[in-house]
Scaffold this motif. Structure first.
Motif, mmCIF file in Angstrom:
data_model
loop_
_atom_site.group_PDB
_atom_site.id
_atom_site.type_symbol
_atom_site.label_atom_id
_atom_site.label_comp_id
_atom_site.label_asym_id
_atom_site.label_seq_id
_atom_site.Cartn_x
_atom_site.Cartn_y
_atom_site.Cartn_z
ATOM 1 N N PRO A 38 41.218 13.427 25.871
ATOM 2 C CA PRO A 38 40.492 13.417 24.609
ATOM 3 C C PRO A 38 39.620 12.180 24.490
ATOM 4 O O PRO A 38 39.815 11.190 25.201
ATOM 5 C CB PRO A 38 41.605 13.399 23.552
ATOM 6 N N ARG A 39 38.644 12.250 23.624
ATOM 7 C CA ARG A 39 37.806 11.083 23.348
ATOM 8 C C ARG A 39 38.680 9.921 22.890
ATOM 9 O O ARG A 39 39.696 10.103 22.249
ATOM 10 C CB ARG A 39 36.795 11.405 22.254
ATOM 11 N N GLY A 40 38.252 8.746 23.218
ATOM 12 C CA GLY A 40 38.985 7.551 22.808
ATOM 13 C C GLY A 40 39.794 6.968 23.932
ATOM 14 O O GLY A 40 40.164 5.800 23.876
ATOM 15 N N SER A 41 40.076 7.755 24.955
ATOM 16 C CA SER A 41 40.779 7.204 26.109
ATOM 17 C C SER A 41 39.749 6.568 27.029
ATOM 18 O O SER A 41 38.553 6.646 26.807
ATOM 19 C CB SER A 41 41.538 8.298 26.849
ATOM 20 N N SER A 42 40.219 5.971 28.086
ATOM 21 C CA SER A 42 39.296 5.265 28.975
ATOM 22 C C SER A 42 38.581 6.200 29.934
ATOM 23 O O SER A 42 37.740 5.776 30.711
ATOM 24 C CB SER A 42 40.067 4.219 29.773
ATOM 25 N N ASN A 43 38.928 7.486 29.920
ATOM 26 C CA ASN A 43 38.328 8.408 30.881
ATOM 27 C C ASN A 43 36.874 8.668 30.551
ATOM 28 O O ASN A 43 36.401 8.436 29.436
ATOM 29 C CB ASN A 43 39.119 9.708 30.896
ATOM 30 N N THR A 44 36.185 9.163 31.537
ATOM 31 C CA THR A 44 34.748 9.355 31.422
ATOM 32 C C THR A 44 34.362 10.704 30.833
ATOM 33 O O THR A 44 33.190 10.952 30.633
ATOM 34 C CB THR A 44 34.143 9.282 32.823
ATOM 35 N N GLY A 45 35.323 11.562 30.589
ATOM 36 C CA GLY A 45 34.994 12.883 30.094
ATOM 37 C C GLY A 45 34.794 13.898 31.186
ATOM 38 O O GLY A 45 34.429 15.032 30.918
ATOM 39 N N LYS A 46 35.038 13.508 32.437
ATOM 40 C CA LYS A 46 34.869 14.479 33.510
ATOM 41 C C LYS A 46 35.884 15.598 33.347
ATOM 42 O O LYS A 46 36.994 15.401 32.855
ATOM 43 C CB LYS A 46 35.027 13.808 34.867
ATOM 44 N N LEU A 47 35.479 16.769 33.748
ATOM 45 C CA LEU A 47 36.336 17.944 33.652
ATOM 46 C C LEU A 47 37.096 18.134 34.955
ATOM 47 O O LEU A 47 36.549 17.929 36.040
ATOM 48 C CB LEU A 47 35.501 19.190 33.355
ATOM 49 N N ILE A 48 38.351 18.540 34.811
ATOM 50 C CA ILE A 48 39.180 18.854 35.980
ATOM 51 C C ILE A 48 39.468 20.347 35.926
ATOM 52 O O ILE A 48 40.097 20.832 34.969
ATOM 53 C CB ILE A 48 40.469 18.031 35.969
ATOM 54 N N PHE A 49 38.990 21.048 36.956
ATOM 55 C CA PHE A 49 39.080 22.496 36.993
ATOM 56 C C PHE A 49 40.297 22.950 37.789
ATOM 57 O O PHE A 49 40.690 22.324 38.774
ATOM 58 C CB PHE A 49 37.831 23.082 37.677
ATOM 59 N N GLY A 50 40.859 24.082 37.333
ATOM 60 C CA GLY A 50 41.838 24.760 38.164
ATOM 61 C C GLY A 50 41.135 25.472 39.314
ATOM 62 O O GLY A 50 39.912 25.450 39.423
ATOM 63 N N GLN A 51 41.953 26.119 40.154
ATOM 64 C CA GLN A 51 41.402 26.776 41.334
ATOM 65 C C GLN A 51 40.688 28.081 41.007
ATOM 66 O O GLN A 51 39.967 28.621 41.844
ATOM 67 C CB GLN A 51 42.523 27.063 42.332
ATOM 68 N N GLY A 52 40.919 28.591 39.815
ATOM 69 C CA GLY A 52 40.249 29.818 39.414
ATOM 70 C C GLY A 52 41.130 31.049 39.579
ATOM 71 O O GLY A 52 41.996 31.103 40.464
ATOM 72 N N THR A 53 40.906 32.024 38.715
ATOM 73 C CA THR A 53 41.556 33.330 38.808
ATOM 74 C C THR A 53 40.476 34.394 38.806
ATOM 75 O O THR A 53 39.635 34.420 37.893
ATOM 76 C CB THR A 53 42.512 33.591 37.630
ATOM 77 N N THR A 54 40.508 35.235 39.824
ATOM 78 C CA THR A 54 39.553 36.340 39.888
ATOM 79 C C THR A 54 40.123 37.523 39.129
ATOM 80 O O THR A 54 41.215 38.002 39.448
ATOM 81 C CB THR A 54 39.296 36.744 41.348
ATOM 82 N N LEU A 55 39.412 37.955 38.122
ATOM 83 C CA LEU A 55 39.834 39.119 37.342
ATOM 84 C C LEU A 55 39.089 40.356 37.819
ATOM 85 O O LEU A 55 37.864 40.397 37.795
ATOM 86 C CB LEU A 55 39.584 38.902 35.852
ATOM 87 N N GLN A 56 39.845 41.332 38.271
ATOM 88 C CA GLN A 56 39.277 42.618 38.661
ATOM 89 C C GLN A 56 39.634 43.636 37.581
ATOM 90 O O GLN A 56 40.797 43.703 37.138
ATOM 91 C CB GLN A 56 39.857 43.066 40.008
ATOM 92 N N VAL A 57 38.658 44.412 37.154
ATOM 93 C CA VAL A 57 38.895 45.441 36.150
ATOM 94 C C VAL A 57 38.581 46.796 36.773
ATOM 95 O O VAL A 57 37.437 47.048 37.179
ATOM 96 C CB VAL A 57 38.032 45.213 34.893
#
Lengths: 114, 117
Positions: B96-115
């Protein structure tokens, strides 16, 4: 459409050549981020700018990579002496304004190194 | 350190049936959490964001996610899948804002949804 544009959309280059990508963000947002996404993976952080200052670089950003953001507007990402391992989608993003760090991404530049 | 784990690399559902995409996060802080969707040959689109105002978050296209702190989970659901939902989905964390982090996003590996029709 997020308002973030990237050019070119696709780039094919031979190993050893230099390439440069451009990102044009939403003009009023002062933070700009670069990510790299390889096939089958989630995007990974490369670097970010606060206005024209580059404030953090990932260990993924070797010395062959350089990024700039002159005057805090558009940004460029250059890769020198490209290698086949550089083949990926390069994504640029603007920070949102909600205070939650959501980011809005451009369409990306897909680089293929042959 | 922050991280996310998407528990399924592929999910296949029939059109009209419910969708469940699972995500667990690890964070020292109360994180910002997001789901993004990526359709083939298209850019990443923000589906929804956790604001801490409510544990059930509504997003676009009928998707919802429930934040469960006790389970460190942020699963994505939709009551009825549509063919156009077929895409890659990413669970994402940022401090969250206010911490020392830069705001970079950390992504999961992804889930492929097939319909399936």
């Amino acid at each position: 459409d997020t308002g973030v544009s990237q050019n070119p959309r696709h780039k094919i280059t031979k190993r050893g050549q230099n390439v440069t990508f451009r990102c044009d963000p939403i003009s009023e947002h002062n933070r700009l981020y670069w990510y790299r996404q390889t096939l089958g993976q989630g995007p990974e952080f490369l670097t970010y700018f606060q206005n024209e200052a580059q404030l953090e670089k990932s260990r993924l950003l070797s010395d062959r990579f350089s990024a700039e953001r002159p005057k805090g507007s558009f940004s460029t990402l250059e890769i020198q002496r490209t290698e086949q391992g550089d083949s990926a989608m390069y994504l640029c993003a603007n920070l949102g304004t909600s205070g939650l760090y959501e980011q809005y991404f451009g369409p990306g530049t897909r680089l293929t190194v042959t | 350190a922050q991280s996310v784990t998407q528990l399924d690399s592929h999910v296949s559902v029939s059109e009209g049936t419910p969708v469940l995409l699972r995500c667990n996060y690890s964070s020292s802080y109360s994180p910002s959490l997001f789901w993004y969707v990526q359709h083939p040959n298209k850019g990443l689109q923000l589906l929804l964001k956790y604001t801490s105002a409510a544990t059930l978050v509504k997003g676009i296209n009928g998707f919802e996610a429930e934040f469960k702190k006790s389970e460190t989970s942020f699963h994505l659901t939709k009551p009825s899948a549509h063919m156009s939902d077929a895409a890659e989905y990413f669970c994402v964390v940022s401090p969250p804002r206010g911490s020392s982090n830069t705001g970079k996003l950390i992504f999961g590996q992804g889930t492929t949804l097939q319909v399936k029709p």
